[in-house]
Scaffold this motif. Structure first.
Motif, PDB file in Angstrom:
ATOM      1  N   LYS A   2      -7.283  66.175  66.788  1.00  0.00           N
ATOM      2  CA  LYS A   2      -5.849  66.035  67.019  1.00  0.00           C
ATOM      3  C   LYS A   2      -5.615  65.114  68.212  1.00  0.00           C
ATOM      4  CE  LYS A   2      -2.935  69.667  66.761  1.00  0.00           C
ATOM      5  NZ  LYS A   2      -2.327  70.905  67.297  1.00  0.00           N
ATOM      6  N   ALA A   3      -4.742  64.145  68.004  1.00  0.00           N
ATOM      7  CA  ALA A   3      -4.339  63.261  69.097  1.00  0.00           C
ATOM      8  C   ALA A   3      -2.908  63.604  69.492  1.00  0.00           C
ATOM      9  CB  ALA A   3      -4.421  61.803  68.658  1.00  0.00           C
ATOM     10  N   ILE A   4      -2.666  63.640  70.783  1.00  0.00           N
ATOM     11  CA  ILE A   4      -1.322  63.949  71.269  1.00  0.00           C
ATOM     12  C   ILE A   4      -0.753  62.696  71.922  1.00  0.00           C
ATOM     13  CG2 ILE A   4      -0.005  65.356  72.889  1.00  0.00           C
ATOM     14  CD1 ILE A   4      -2.541  67.381  72.226  1.00  0.00           C
ATOM     15  N   VAL A   5       0.331  62.230  71.342  1.00  0.00           N
ATOM     16  CA  VAL A   5       0.957  60.996  71.810  1.00  0.00           C
ATOM     17  C   VAL A   5       2.228  61.353  72.575  1.00  0.00           C
ATOM     18  CG1 VAL A   5       2.070  58.843  71.077  1.00  0.00           C
ATOM     19  CG2 VAL A   5       0.054  59.703  69.837  1.00  0.00           C
ATOM     20  N   THR A   6       2.374  60.787  73.742  1.00  0.00           N
ATOM     21  CA  THR A   6       3.607  60.965  74.501  1.00  0.00           C
ATOM     22  C   THR A   6       4.306  59.615  74.593  1.00  0.00           C
ATOM     23  OG1 THR A   6       2.548  62.697  75.782  1.00  0.00           O
ATOM     24  CG2 THR A   6       4.597  61.799  76.674  1.00  0.00           C
ATOM     25  N   VAL A   7       5.549  59.590  74.139  1.00  0.00           N
ATOM     26  CA  VAL A   7       6.329  58.355  74.178  1.00  0.00           C
ATOM     27  C   VAL A   7       7.482  58.556  75.152  1.00  0.00           C
ATOM     28  CG1 VAL A   7       7.683  56.709  72.817  1.00  0.00           C
ATOM     29  CG2 VAL A   7       5.751  57.895  71.764  1.00  0.00           C
ATOM     30  N   THR A   8       7.602  57.664  76.091  1.00  0.00           N
ATOM     31  CA  THR A   8       8.705  57.762  77.061  1.00  0.00           C
ATOM     32  C   THR A   8       9.378  56.401  77.181  1.00  0.00           C
ATOM     33  OG1 THR A   8       7.098  57.319  78.780  1.00  0.00           O
ATOM     34  CG2 THR A   8       7.773  59.610  78.513  1.00  0.00           C
ATOM     35  N   LEU A   9      10.622  56.421  77.619  1.00  0.00           N
ATOM     36  CA  LEU A   9      11.307  55.155  77.872  1.00  0.00           C
ATOM     37  C   LEU A   9      10.639  54.489  79.057  1.00  0.00           C
ATOM     38  CD1 LEU A   9      15.035  56.178  77.401  1.00  0.00           C
ATOM     39  CD2 LEU A   9      13.727  54.604  75.989  1.00  0.00           C
ATOM     40  N   LYS A  10      10.538  53.171  79.009  1.00  0.00           N
ATOM     41  CA  LYS A  10       9.941  52.420  80.110  1.00  0.00           C
ATOM     42  C   LYS A  10      10.710  52.669  81.404  1.00  0.00           C
ATOM     43  CE  LYS A  10       8.038  48.361  77.841  1.00  0.00           C
ATOM     44  NZ  LYS A  10       8.267  46.961  77.548  1.00  0.00           N
ATOM     45  N   ARG A  11       9.982  52.588  82.469  1.00  0.00           N
ATOM     46  CA  ARG A  11      10.637  52.654  83.763  1.00  0.00           C
ATOM     47  C   ARG A  11      11.650  51.495  83.846  1.00  0.00           C
ATOM     48  NH1 ARG A  11       7.205  54.493  88.857  1.00  0.00           N
ATOM     49  NH2 ARG A  11       5.895  55.342  87.235  1.00  0.00           N
ATOM     50  N   GLY A  12      12.812  51.763  84.338  1.00  0.00           N
ATOM     51  CA  GLY A  12      13.801  50.679  84.429  1.00  0.00           C
ATOM     52  C   GLY A  12      14.740  50.640  83.233  1.00  0.00           C
ATOM     53  N   VAL A  13      14.350  51.351  82.134  1.00  0.00           N
ATOM     54  CA  VAL A  13      15.257  51.428  80.991  1.00  0.00           C
ATOM     55  C   VAL A  13      16.126  52.676  81.184  1.00  0.00           C
ATOM     56  CG1 VAL A  13      15.420  51.791  78.505  1.00  0.00           C
ATOM     57  CG2 VAL A  13      13.693  50.255  79.424  1.00  0.00           C
ATOM     58  N   LEU A  14      17.433  52.490  81.116  1.00  0.00           N
ATOM     59  CA  LEU A  14      18.364  53.597  81.336  1.00  0.00           C
ATOM     60  C   LEU A  14      18.114  54.718  80.333  1.00  0.00           C
ATOM     61  CD1 LEU A  14      20.967  54.360  82.990  1.00  0.00           C
ATOM     62  CD2 LEU A  14      22.242  53.546  80.998  1.00  0.00           C
ATOM     63  N   ASP A  15      18.016  55.946  80.820  1.00  0.00           N
ATOM     64  CA  ASP A  15      17.783  57.102  79.961  1.00  0.00           C
ATOM     65  C   ASP A  15      18.964  58.061  80.091  1.00  0.00           C
ATOM     66  OD1 ASP A  15      16.922  59.294  78.591  1.00  0.00           O
ATOM     67  OD2 ASP A  15      15.202  59.721  79.874  1.00  0.00           O
ATOM     68  N   PRO A  16      20.023  57.839  79.319  1.00  0.00           N
ATOM     69  CA  PRO A  16      21.214  58.682  79.470  1.00  0.00           C
ATOM     70  C   PRO A  16      20.946  60.146  79.144  1.00  0.00           C
ATOM     71  CG  PRO A  16      21.467  57.155  77.614  1.00  0.00           C
ATOM     72  CD  PRO A  16      20.202  56.788  78.312  1.00  0.00           C
ATOM     73  N   GLN A  17      20.004  60.397  78.210  1.00  0.00           N
ATOM     74  CA  GLN A  17      19.663  61.797  77.908  1.00  0.00           C
ATOM     75  C   GLN A  17      19.054  62.471  79.123  1.00  0.00           C
ATOM     76  OE1 GLN A  17      17.942  63.275  73.984  1.00  0.00           O
ATOM     77  NE2 GLN A  17      17.352  61.142  73.984  1.00  0.00           N
ATOM     78  N   GLY A  18      18.128  61.764  79.756  1.00  0.00           N
ATOM     79  CA  GLY A  18      17.489  62.313  80.954  1.00  0.00           C
ATOM     80  C   GLY A  18      18.508  62.575  82.049  1.00  0.00           C
ATOM     81  N   GLN A  19      19.446  61.659  82.211  1.00  0.00           N
ATOM     82  CA  GLN A  19      20.485  61.840  83.233  1.00  0.00           C
ATOM     83  C   GLN A  19      21.344  63.056  82.936  1.00  0.00           C
ATOM     84  OE1 GLN A  19      22.615  58.124  83.316  1.00  0.00           O
ATOM     85  NE2 GLN A  19      21.211  57.200  84.800  1.00  0.00           N
ATOM     86  N   ALA A  20      21.674  63.241  81.642  1.00  0.00           N
ATOM     87  CA  ALA A  20      22.502  64.389  81.269  1.00  0.00           C
ATOM     88  C   ALA A  20      21.744  65.695  81.524  1.00  0.00           C
ATOM     89  CB  ALA A  20      22.918  64.287  79.808  1.00  0.00           C
TER      90      ALA A  20
END
Lengths: 82, 228
Positions: A2-20
């Motif tokens: 099993k491989a576990i992949v984590t995908v995140t928005l790049k640093r510097g890309v606005l993440d409105p979900q994270g802000q909320a």
């Protein structure tokens, strides 16, 4: 395997979900929260040995699982340290 | 002149596009099923709005692997005119036919309302904007959750420098304002074209305002423009 992949928005890309979510945590009294980034957790079951699996899953990330324009990814094989 | 409207599982503006092509533009139109590889002799390809493949993973991410998309990409690379509307725009960025990406709206809300767009390039810059002179303000509806246009700063500079920004969100007076930019798109970008200028993507729906009877036919211009 099993491989576990984590995908995140790049640093510097606005993440409105994270802000909320960060705003929500603060309103619950978690004043120490400095920031939140929301990402995706993807589990891929596959055959092959470790090195080969890592290479293949990295390829999968580049081609489909992540959008390199806006997202970064990391690959961890189950059993490896986090 | 024949329009080919691609139908993915989850497309829901395919009939609107078919209607706009056949009635507003008076052209022949046909549907192209996503599993087929035959463009049926289409002269123009439309990627319609909707929720292709349920927007799984990312909006537009799965649709680009449909068999028909291989043909659409080859058609675009040969210089054939392709327009992607809303989800179609997302599919174009995911498939690499247009640069950048469309992200979650700034205020995290699905937006369904009319907006104003300003044409940013001279008429004829793309096959779809032959009837839209620079500076003209059009009213069109939007209906999307992921319409916030993003590109790295160097790419934005290139898009601006090469005249690839086709439409910007503005207010009714044609001015760029924060309120006029509903989803937080960088540079208030609502629509772009590729370097060869044969591929156009936009988030607003010209297909939903292509009939005078519906109170607005600004969108008809884009369909009519591509018909000689």
């Amino acid at each position: 395997m099993k491989a576990i992949v984590t995908v995140t928005l790049k640093r510097g890309v606005l993440d409105p979900q994270g802000q909320a979510v960060a705003g929500g945590l603060k309103s619950l009294g978690f004043d120490e929260v400095r920031g939140v980034r929301v990402g995706k957790h993807i589990e891929v079951e596959l055959g092959g040995d470790g090195a080969q699996a890592r290479e293949r899953v990295t390829e999968m990330c580049k081609k489909l699982l992540a959008n390199p324009v806006i997202e970064d990814f990391s690959v961890r094989l189950e059993g490896e340290g986090a | 002149m024949k329009f080919g409207v691609v139908v993915f599982p989850g497309s829901n503006c395919d009939h609107d596009c078919y209607y706009a092509a056949s009635h507003a533009a008076g052209a022949e139109a046909c549907f192209l099923w996503h599993k087929d590889r035959d463009l049926k002799g289409s002269d123009v390809i439309i990627l319609p709005g909707g929720f292709s493949y349920g927007d799984y993973l990312r909006s537009g991410a799965m649709a680009r692997f449909s068999p028909i998309m291989e043909e659409v990409i080859a058609f675009a690379n040969r210089g054939g005119p392709v327009i992607g509307i809303c989800n179609g725009f997302q599919i174009l960025t995911e498939s690499g036919l247009l640069p950048g990406a469309l992200m979650r709206n700034k205020h995290l809300k699905f937006l369904c309302r009319d907006v104003f767009l300003r044409a940013e390039q001279d008429a004829g810059r793309t096959p779809f904007t032959r009837n839209v002179e620079k500076g003209r303000v059009l009213r069109m509806p939007i209906a999307h959750n992921d319409g916030c246009y993003f590109a790295e700063p160097h790419l934005l500079d290139r898009l601006e420098g090469e005249g690839q920004v086709i439409f910007r969100y503005v207010n009714a007076a044609g001015e760029i304002t924060e309120i006029g930019n509903p989803n937080g798109s960088l540079h208030a970008i609502a629509g772009i074209t590729n370097e060869k200028r044969n591929v156009v993507g936009l988030m607003p729906h010209p297909d939903r305002c292509a009939e005078e009877l519906l109170g607005n036919h600004d969108g008809a211009l884009l369909f009519q423009g591509v018909v000689p």
